[in-house]
Design a protein around this motif. Sequence first.
Motif, PDB file in Angstrom:
ATOM      1  N   GLY A  48     -20.920  -2.114  -0.773  1.00  0.00           N
ATOM      2  CA  GLY A  48     -19.968  -2.010  -1.871  1.00  0.00           C
ATOM      3  C   GLY A  48     -20.610  -1.483  -3.136  1.00  0.00           C
ATOM      4  N   ALA A  49     -21.875  -1.830  -3.348  1.00  0.00           N
ATOM      5  CA  ALA A  49     -22.578  -1.363  -4.542  1.00  0.00           C
ATOM      6  C   ALA A  49     -23.032   0.082  -4.410  1.00  0.00           C
ATOM      7  CB  ALA A  49     -23.787  -2.258  -4.804  1.00  0.00           C
ATOM      8  N   LEU A  50     -23.118   0.574  -3.173  1.00  0.00           N
ATOM      9  CA  LEU A  50     -23.706   1.890  -2.943  1.00  0.00           C
ATOM     10  C   LEU A  50     -22.707   2.913  -2.421  1.00  0.00           C
ATOM     11  CD1 LEU A  50     -27.041   0.686  -1.283  1.00  0.00           C
ATOM     12  CD2 LEU A  50     -26.781   1.656  -3.574  1.00  0.00           C
ATOM     13  N   ASN A  51     -21.399   2.592  -2.449  1.00  0.00           N
ATOM     14  CA  ASN A  51     -20.408   3.526  -1.908  1.00  0.00           C
ATOM     15  C   ASN A  51     -20.492   4.902  -2.570  1.00  0.00           C
ATOM     16  OD1 ASN A  51     -19.016   2.246   0.206  1.00  0.00           O
ATOM     17  ND2 ASN A  51     -17.900   0.958  -1.238  1.00  0.00           N
ATOM     18  N   GLY A  52     -20.610   4.907  -3.891  1.00  0.00           N
ATOM     19  CA  GLY A  52     -20.703   6.184  -4.588  1.00  0.00           C
ATOM     20  C   GLY A  52     -21.963   6.948  -4.206  1.00  0.00           C
ATOM     21  N   THR A  53     -23.065   6.218  -4.081  1.00  0.00           N
ATOM     22  CA  THR A  53     -24.332   6.841  -3.683  1.00  0.00           C
ATOM     23  C   THR A  53     -24.247   7.389  -2.264  1.00  0.00           C
ATOM     24  OG1 THR A  53     -25.549   5.321  -5.121  1.00  0.00           O
ATOM     25  CG2 THR A  53     -26.801   6.439  -3.396  1.00  0.00           C
ATOM     26  N   LEU A 172     -29.297  -5.137  -7.160  1.00  0.00           N
ATOM     27  CA  LEU A 172     -30.407  -4.598  -6.384  1.00  0.00           C
ATOM     28  C   LEU A 172     -30.124  -3.156  -5.963  1.00  0.00           C
ATOM     29  CD1 LEU A 172     -33.109  -5.299  -4.856  1.00  0.00           C
ATOM     30  CD2 LEU A 172     -31.658  -5.877  -2.892  1.00  0.00           C
ATOM     31  N   GLY A 173     -28.945  -2.950  -5.353  1.00  0.00           N
ATOM     32  CA  GLY A 173     -28.600  -1.605  -4.908  1.00  0.00           C
ATOM     33  C   GLY A 173     -28.456  -0.639  -6.054  1.00  0.00           C
ATOM     34  N   GLY A 174     -27.791  -1.067  -7.143  1.00  0.00           N
ATOM     35  CA  GLY A 174     -27.605  -0.196  -8.289  1.00  0.00           C
ATOM     36  C   GLY A 174     -28.914   0.182  -8.948  1.00  0.00           C
ATOM     37  N   GLY A 175     -29.833  -0.778  -9.060  1.00  0.00           N
ATOM     38  CA  GLY A 175     -31.124  -0.493  -9.672  1.00  0.00           C
ATOM     39  C   GLY A 175     -31.923   0.533  -8.882  1.00  0.00           C
ATOM     40  N   PHE A 176     -31.997   0.335  -7.562  1.00  0.00           N
ATOM     41  CA  PHE A 176     -32.740   1.289  -6.739  1.00  0.00           C
ATOM     42  C   PHE A 176     -32.026   2.639  -6.662  1.00  0.00           C
ATOM     43  CE2 PHE A 176     -34.961  -2.468  -4.915  1.00  0.00           C
ATOM     44  CZ  PHE A 176     -36.266  -2.021  -5.079  1.00  0.00           C
ATOM     45  N   ALA A 177     -30.681   2.631  -6.630  1.00  0.00           N
ATOM     46  CA  ALA A 177     -29.945   3.897  -6.588  1.00  0.00           C
ATOM     47  C   ALA A 177     -30.173   4.699  -7.857  1.00  0.00           C
ATOM     48  CB  ALA A 177     -28.451   3.625  -6.393  1.00  0.00           C
ATOM     49  N   PHE A 302     -13.560  -4.550  -3.297  1.00  0.00           N
ATOM     50  CA  PHE A 302     -13.724  -3.232  -2.699  1.00  0.00           C
ATOM     51  C   PHE A 302     -13.058  -2.166  -3.577  1.00  0.00           C
ATOM     52  CE2 PHE A 302     -12.370   0.133   0.308  1.00  0.00           C
ATOM     53  CZ  PHE A 302     -13.605   0.472   0.834  1.00  0.00           C
ATOM     54  N   SER A 303     -11.896  -2.491  -4.124  1.00  0.00           N
ATOM     55  CA  SER A 303     -11.202  -1.538  -4.992  1.00  0.00           C
ATOM     56  C   SER A 303     -12.017  -1.251  -6.255  1.00  0.00           C
ATOM     57  CB  SER A 303      -9.816  -2.082  -5.368  1.00  0.00           C
ATOM     58  OG  SER A 303      -9.002  -2.209  -4.220  1.00  0.00           O
ATOM     59  N   PHE A 304     -12.611  -2.295  -6.823  1.00  0.00           N
ATOM     60  CA  PHE A 304     -13.473  -2.085  -7.992  1.00  0.00           C
ATOM     61  C   PHE A 304     -14.658  -1.179  -7.641  1.00  0.00           C
ATOM     62  CE2 PHE A 304     -11.795  -6.070 -10.117  1.00  0.00           C
ATOM     63  CZ  PHE A 304     -11.358  -5.418 -11.257  1.00  0.00           C
ATOM     64  N   SER A 305     -15.314  -1.465  -6.497  1.00  0.00           N
ATOM     65  CA  SER A 305     -16.497  -0.689  -6.141  1.00  0.00           C
ATOM     66  C   SER A 305     -16.138   0.770  -5.867  1.00  0.00           C
ATOM     67  CB  SER A 305     -17.191  -1.304  -4.919  1.00  0.00           C
ATOM     68  OG  SER A 305     -16.456  -1.097  -3.735  1.00  0.00           O
ATOM     69  N   MET A 306     -14.988   1.004  -5.237  1.00  0.00           N
ATOM     70  CA  MET A 306     -14.565   2.377  -4.972  1.00  0.00           C
ATOM     71  C   MET A 306     -14.129   3.073  -6.261  1.00  0.00           C
ATOM     72  SD  MET A 306     -15.032   2.843  -1.723  1.00  0.00           S
ATOM     73  CE  MET A 306     -13.978   4.126  -1.069  1.00  0.00           C
ATOM     74  N   TRP A 307     -13.496   2.332  -7.159  1.00  0.00           N
ATOM     75  CA  TRP A 307     -13.024   2.898  -8.429  1.00  0.00           C
ATOM     76  C   TRP A 307     -14.211   3.384  -9.256  1.00  0.00           C
ATOM     77  CZ3 TRP A 307      -7.640   2.174 -10.001  1.00  0.00           C
ATOM     78  CH2 TRP A 307      -7.329   2.742 -11.229  1.00  0.00           C
ATOM     79  N   LEU A 308     -15.242   2.538  -9.373  1.00  0.00           N
ATOM     80  CA  LEU A 308     -16.398   2.928 -10.174  1.00  0.00           C
ATOM     81  C   LEU A 308     -17.310   3.895  -9.436  1.00  0.00           C
ATOM     82  CD1 LEU A 308     -15.441   0.358 -11.782  1.00  0.00           C
ATOM     83  CD2 LEU A 308     -17.852   0.003 -12.320  1.00  0.00           C
TER      84      LEU A 308
END
Length: 549
Positions: A48-53, A172-177, A302-308
């Motif tokens: 969820g944190a890395l969907n955009g990545t 964690l995911g956002g920091g490494f991404a 999930f909607s928040f993670s996809m939105w951002l």
Amino acid sequence: MTTSTADQSVPGPATAGRAAPHTAKINGTIFAAAVAVLVAQLANALPGALNGTFQQYFGTVGSQLTWITAGFMIPVVVFELTFGMLGDRFGHRRLTIFGAVVLAIGSLVCALAPSVQMMWVGSAINGLGAGAMYPASLALVAAVTVTPQQRARAIAVWAGCLSAGGIVAPLLGGGFAQAGAWQWSYGVVVVLGLAVVVTCLAFSAESTSQSGRRMDLWGQITFALGLILVLFGLVQGPESGWSTPSVMYSLVAGVILLAVFVVIETRVEHPLLKLSLFRNVNYSITSIIAVVGMFAFLGICFSFSMWLGPVQHQNPINIGLLFLLLQGPAFVLIPLISWLMTRVADRWILTAGLGLLALGGLLGATTLDATDHSMGQFLLPALLTGLGFAFTLSPMTALAINTVPRELAGMASATTNLLRDLGFALGPVLVGAVALSGAAGQLGASLATSTLPADQLGPAQGIFEAGGPFALNSIPAEAPGGAAAELALQALGSGFGTAFLVCALAAAASALLVLFGLRSAPEPVDAQELMAEPLPGAVTARPEGVSAS
């Protein structure tokens, strides 16, 4: 089961009559179970944190992103009841250790994945490991706690650490991404999975229940195939079309197999799922809200993670910060929640929690603007959603376990985890279906009536037909078809706005069911009635002086 003091076994369903463990061993077991569920949820929440990545790194189209999340949740739900049986027979600590090792292997596969298809494989292995860890860790908590008050406090800690995994994952995911090395976030999970093994061996007691329970092979087969086919149809429907033969046949065959599963469970000697439990009104209501309420929560997340992520392409660390509000309250409010659970009726806590979830989803549906990249618009909807989850998860879990006699707590743990995780699995699947179907319909209509010049409209339509709204939304403005990216952005915002609304309605319906359907006093299942037939993990003996809690 043969145990000894040196074996440090605890009074589980089949250890009735044995001395309870020392306080240090109780606390150590709760600590180990909490660490295990934190790591399992960390692996669960990372996609969820890395969907955009992932969308940018793998160049995903259509439902490929959804399958990364669904690939994790499907084995969790499909095998959770079987893992409950295996834990009863071979030990819940052993099962937790097994799950942690499998989780480490799956995370290593994800870290090294060269393609989105290999991410699906790694996520599925992760889900298999987590599917063992969720029920086994909760069963350990149920085994070492005796009184409702003690169990309420322990479950609040367990549930809070489950939420803590959801907090750590996006950070964690956002920091490494952001550093351009998202793979290292899965490397951390590999290390933590091995740390769970050490923690369980060092601190946890063992709990087993060898009462002759055997594998329900046909039940497992029909349940697994039926659920996989239904989820496949729901995920692929928006992309391939609901009338596509593969989608229609999958949904119909899946429903038939699940119906066959129910019939099998009423006839076999050792069922995978004891349907007699659902004769209890409180247990049935709790089971419904476990599915519907958790669908609402994870659907909103999930909607928040996809939105951002894939919609607005915001910095991955922003998703991590937002998840502090979505998951943080359940961890921060552990003392308050455990205190309330021993003093306030479950009906009122659950109604409040589900009502807050509904309000958070409603604000997401009505106030978020896809063209607005400011983080301020997300704060209140996310905070209300996080508070709602905090006041729902622990009381819901405790109510499900305390409703049944203590000798059935292991089975109730597995069933409760299954139903909660089924709701978690349905969250991204149904939300993705609703949002992408709505976005595709609106974007197709917008392109058909667009006044864009032909040199922009033609490529835009080609990109849309090949990859859907996400593909067109990712095209740079200066590229062919890029002028239509704004239409894709607006369509995706509308689609996920509808998804927020669906989640809000599901949470509101659950709140009303609890308010008007839940009985105020606990209503324990009649153990003798249930055990008239052979029952998984059940015995008639109970530790002296311990009542059914």
